[in-house]
Motif scaffolding. Structure first.
Motif, short mmCIF file in Angstrom:
data_model
loop_
_atom_site.label_atom_id
_atom_site.label_comp_id
_atom_site.label_asym_id
_atom_site.label_seq_id
_atom_site.Cartn_x
_atom_site.Cartn_y
_atom_site.Cartn_z
N LEU A 246 33.52 45.24 32.46
CA LEU A 246 33.21 44.08 33.30
C LEU A 246 34.43 43.69 34.14
O LEU A 246 34.31 43.36 35.32
CB LEU A 246 32.79 42.92 32.39
N LEU A 247 35.59 43.79 33.52
CA LEU A 247 36.83 43.44 34.22
C LEU A 247 37.03 44.33 35.45
O LEU A 247 37.44 43.87 36.51
CB LEU A 247 38.02 43.58 33.27
N ASP A 248 36.69 45.61 35.28
CA ASP A 248 36.82 46.54 36.41
C ASP A 248 35.98 46.08 37.60
O ASP A 248 36.42 46.14 38.75
CB ASP A 248 36.39 47.95 36.00
N PHE A 249 34.77 45.62 37.30
CA PHE A 249 33.90 45.15 38.39
C PHE A 249 34.45 43.85 39.00
O PHE A 249 34.52 43.70 40.21
CB PHE A 249 32.48 44.90 37.85
N VAL A 250 34.80 42.95 38.12
CA VAL A 250 35.22 41.62 38.59
C VAL A 250 36.51 41.70 39.40
O VAL A 250 36.70 40.96 40.36
CB VAL A 250 35.36 40.65 37.39
N GLU A 251 37.38 42.60 39.01
CA GLU A 251 38.66 42.71 39.73
C GLU A 251 38.54 43.43 41.07
O GLU A 251 39.48 43.45 41.85
CB GLU A 251 39.70 43.42 38.85
N ASP A 252 37.38 44.01 41.31
CA ASP A 252 37.16 44.69 42.59
C ASP A 252 36.98 43.64 43.69
O ASP A 252 36.10 42.77 43.58
CB ASP A 252 35.90 45.55 42.48
N PRO A 253 37.81 43.66 44.74
CA PRO A 253 37.69 42.65 45.80
C PRO A 253 36.30 42.61 46.45
O PRO A 253 35.93 41.60 47.05
CB PRO A 253 38.76 43.07 46.82
N GLU A 254 35.56 43.68 46.28
CA GLU A 254 34.21 43.70 46.88
C GLU A 254 33.24 42.82 46.09
O GLU A 254 32.21 42.40 46.61
CB GLU A 254 33.67 45.15 46.88
N PHE A 255 33.57 42.58 44.83
CA PHE A 255 32.67 41.78 44.00
C PHE A 255 32.86 40.30 44.31
O PHE A 255 33.98 39.78 44.26
CB PHE A 255 32.94 42.05 42.52
N ASN A 256 31.73 39.63 44.59
CA ASN A 256 31.80 38.23 44.98
C ASN A 256 31.15 37.36 43.90
O ASN A 256 29.95 37.46 43.65
CB ASN A 256 31.08 38.07 46.33
N LEU A 257 31.97 36.52 43.29
CA LEU A 257 31.46 35.68 42.20
C LEU A 257 30.41 34.68 42.68
O LEU A 257 29.47 34.37 41.96
CB LEU A 257 32.62 34.95 41.53
N SER A 258 30.58 34.18 43.88
CA SER A 258 29.60 33.22 44.41
C SER A 258 28.24 33.89 44.55
O SER A 258 27.21 33.31 44.19
CB SER A 258 30.05 32.67 45.76
N ASP A 259 28.24 35.10 45.09
CA ASP A 259 26.97 35.84 45.21
C ASP A 259 26.34 36.03 43.85
O ASP A 259 25.12 35.88 43.68
CB ASP A 259 27.22 37.22 45.84
N PHE A 260 27.17 36.33 42.88
CA PHE A 260 26.64 36.55 41.54
C PHE A 260 26.03 35.27 40.97
O PHE A 260 24.91 35.27 40.46
CB PHE A 260 27.77 37.05 40.62
N ILE A 261 26.76 34.18 41.11
CA ILE A 261 26.28 32.92 40.54
C ILE A 261 25.01 32.45 41.26
O ILE A 261 24.09 31.92 40.64
CB ILE A 261 27.39 31.84 40.61
N LEU A 262 24.97 32.67 42.56
CA LEU A 262 23.80 32.26 43.34
C LEU A 262 22.68 33.30 43.28
O LEU A 262 21.68 33.17 43.98
CB LEU A 262 24.20 32.01 44.80
N GLN A 263 22.92 34.30 42.49
CA GLN A 263 21.93 35.35 42.26
C GLN A 263 21.52 36.07 43.54
O GLN A 263 20.37 36.44 43.73
CB GLN A 263 20.70 34.78 41.53
N ARG A 264 22.51 36.18 44.41
CA ARG A 264 22.31 37.03 45.59
C ARG A 264 22.52 38.47 45.14
O ARG A 264 23.09 38.73 44.08
CB ARG A 264 23.31 36.68 46.68
N PRO A 265 22.10 39.42 45.96
CA PRO A 265 22.27 40.82 45.57
C PRO A 265 23.74 41.15 45.31
O PRO A 265 24.63 40.72 46.04
CB PRO A 265 21.77 41.59 46.80
N HIS A 266 23.98 41.85 44.25
CA HIS A 266 25.34 42.27 43.91
C HIS A 266 25.25 43.62 43.23
O HIS A 266 24.16 44.09 42.89
CB HIS A 266 26.01 41.23 43.00
N ASN A 267 26.40 44.23 43.02
CA ASN A 267 26.40 45.61 42.53
C ASN A 267 26.71 45.71 41.04
O ASN A 267 27.13 46.75 40.55
CB ASN A 267 27.41 46.44 43.33
N LEU A 268 26.51 44.64 40.31
CA LEU A 268 26.82 44.65 38.88
C LEU A 268 25.59 45.14 38.09
O LEU A 268 24.48 44.62 38.26
CB LEU A 268 27.18 43.22 38.44
N PRO A 269 25.77 46.13 37.21
CA PRO A 269 24.64 46.59 36.39
C PRO A 269 24.10 45.46 35.52
O PRO A 269 24.84 44.54 35.16
CB PRO A 269 25.26 47.70 35.52
#
Lengths: 259, 237
Positions: B177-200
């Motif tokens: 999970l850390l690998d994904f979160v530390e990727d600058p491409e990963f956006n926490l706001s998108d994740f929280i707002l349940q917008r499309p993201h690349n997290l399995p």
């Protein structure tokens, strides 16, 4: 209470005499002690730029200008006099004052005389302490160590440190802390007192827009300096000076000067 | 003004600062101004290239850019990711210029999030820092990811006695999970707002659990909920 004359000087240049004078005048103003100042950086005085209303530029080699200081101690409305001695003029000024009887008059208690000797962290500057030792008997002698940079005053070399500072009978010591360079430059540029800079006021007394950080540095510096000045017995009774009857000094430059 | 700091490096400050900035964005609909003190390259700037300033705190002009700009904009949120080696310098200036008081007069809140490391020195740094603050809020953050916390008991007891407004315990992020979160491409706001993201999905569930664990921690008076603090309270004379 008697009038008080405080000379601020050094024979070496660039050690912070005028800065110390400004800090002292600032300190007195904050304590609501009226003072007047004489700037001997003739003809262009730096001190006058910051305190135009209370500063007069004089030539200490001129008898007439010596009279402006000494013959007015009684008549001046303000009883505290600060004299900013120009670089290289400490020993000659003390010699002059000795010759015309000023030092002797102070020793006899006709007025309070103090000397704040500003020294920098160099052997040449510290050697002045020994050179003027013959003049300072009976006057309030203060060594102000000015921390111009990050250096110390040979504290790392016990022998040297002791040589200059371990045997200073009848001398008070204060440390002038280092002021952030940019803060110092901004105050200089603004041409205001340190207190006005901290209070965010320009030279005309109007609201200014000085940096908060730089004002903070000046505020801390002022606070530290107030702590240093508060140690000086020379300044302890000044608050009462204005209310007391002044005893007339018997020695005046106009009477005793021999040039 | 939110200051994320510690006396030690590599204990999760930047990831927390990032999460915190994203949470502020969700509340205000815009990102706070983020200040990266890792001059010259920057760390958190990788995640917020458009709203982050890298500041050199060792220089007076950098200090002016930071403190003056913030006090002139008390209505804006600022998140400062403070490098560990700047901790003493920053709070020395903060204290010297009486920033606490000025911020209070300007109507600006200041919250200091101190990441406690595993050493006694870190406890002492937290205590010393708390003493320097007057009106600022002090929040102690413990990050499970830095390992088992075993300080000498007397140090922890001293820490428990200081006046803190809040404690936060960060659950450890699994490595995947850390690998994904530390990727600058990963956006926490998108994740929280349940917008499309690349997290399995399986990591997504795990991140939700962790974020909820952080969110559910009470903002005030949580000392008794923290295991180490409550244990010590029971042991304290």
């Amino acid at each position: 209470m008697k009038p008080t004359v405080i000379m601020v000087g050094a024979d070496k240049g660039g050690v912070g005499k005028t800065t110390t004078c400004r800090a002292l005048l600032d300190h007195l103003a904050r304590k609501k002690i009226p003072a007047r100042a004489f700037d001997t950086e003739n003809p262009r005085g730096t001190l006058k730029r910051f305190y135009p209303d209370i500063t007069e530029v004089i030539d200490l080699n001129s008898v007439a200008d010596q009279m402006k200081i000494l013959d007015t101690l009684e008549s001046a409305a303000v009883k505290v006099t600060i004299v900013d001695l120009k670089a290289g003029n400490l020993s000659p000024a003390l010699d002059t004052f000795d010759r015309i009887g000023v030092l002797e008059a102070a020793r006899h208690g006709l007025f309070d005389l103090g000397l704040i000797h500003v020294v920098g962290p160099s052997v040449a500057s510290l050697d002045e302490i020994g050179e003027i030792s013959g003049y300072i008997k009976g006057i309030n002698y203060v060594i102000a160590r000015n921390f111009i940079n990050e250096t110390n005053f040979f504290e790392w070399d016990e022998k040297t440190f002791k040589k200059y500072f371990a045997n200073l009978p009848d001398a008070a010591e204060i440390d002038i802390p280092k002021l952030n360079e940019m803060a110092y430059e901004q105050v200089d540029l603004a041409g205001v007192t340190f207190s006005d800079f901290f209070d965010n006021r320009d030279a005309g007394g109007k609201d200014a827009s000085f940096s908060f950080v730089l004002r903070g540095y000046v505020r801390k510096w002022i606070k530290d300096l107030d702590g240093e000045f508060s140690h000086l017995s020379l300044l302890h009774n000044l608050g009462d000076v204005a209310q007391e009857k002044i005893e007339k000094p018997k020695v005046m430059a106009s009477q005793g000067a021999k040039k | 003004m939110h200051i994320i700091c510690s006396d030690e490096a590599r204990n999760g400050k930047t990831i927390f600062a990032r999460l915190y900035a994203e949470l502020l964005r969700l509340g205000a609909d815009h990102l706070p101004r983020i200040i990266d003190t890792d001059h010259p390259d920057g760390t958190i700037v990788r995640y917020f290239p458009n709203t982050c300033d890298i500041i050199d705190l060792s220089r007076t002009d950098g200090q002016i850019r930071l403190f003056d700009t913030i006090i002139e904009n008390p209505h804006l949120d600022h998140v400062i990711d403070l490098e560990a080696h700047h901790l003493k310098r920053f709070f020395s200036i903060f204290e010297d210029i009486d920033y606490d008081r000025a911020a209070s007069l300007a109507g600006m809140g200041v919250a200091v999030f101190f990441f406690l490391d595993r050493t006694l020195a870190s406890i002492q740094a937290a205590i010393a820092l708390r003493k320097r603050l007057t009106s600022s809020q002090f929040v102690l953050v413990r990050n499970d990811a830095i390992g088992v916390y075993r300080p000498p008991a007397y140090g922890e007891r001293e820490l428990f006695r200081i006046d803190m407004d809040r404690q936060i315990r960060l659950p450890s992020l699994p490595t995947d999970l850390l690998d994904f979160v530390e990727d600058p491409e990963f956006n926490l706001s998108d994740f929280i707002l349940q917008r499309p993201h690349n997290l399995p999905d399986w990591l997504s569930d795990e991140l939700w659990t962790i974020l909820e664990a952080i969110y559910e921690q009470q903002p005030i008076g949580t000392a008794e909920t923290m295991l180490s603090a409550s244990t010590l309270q029971a042991r304290a004379p």
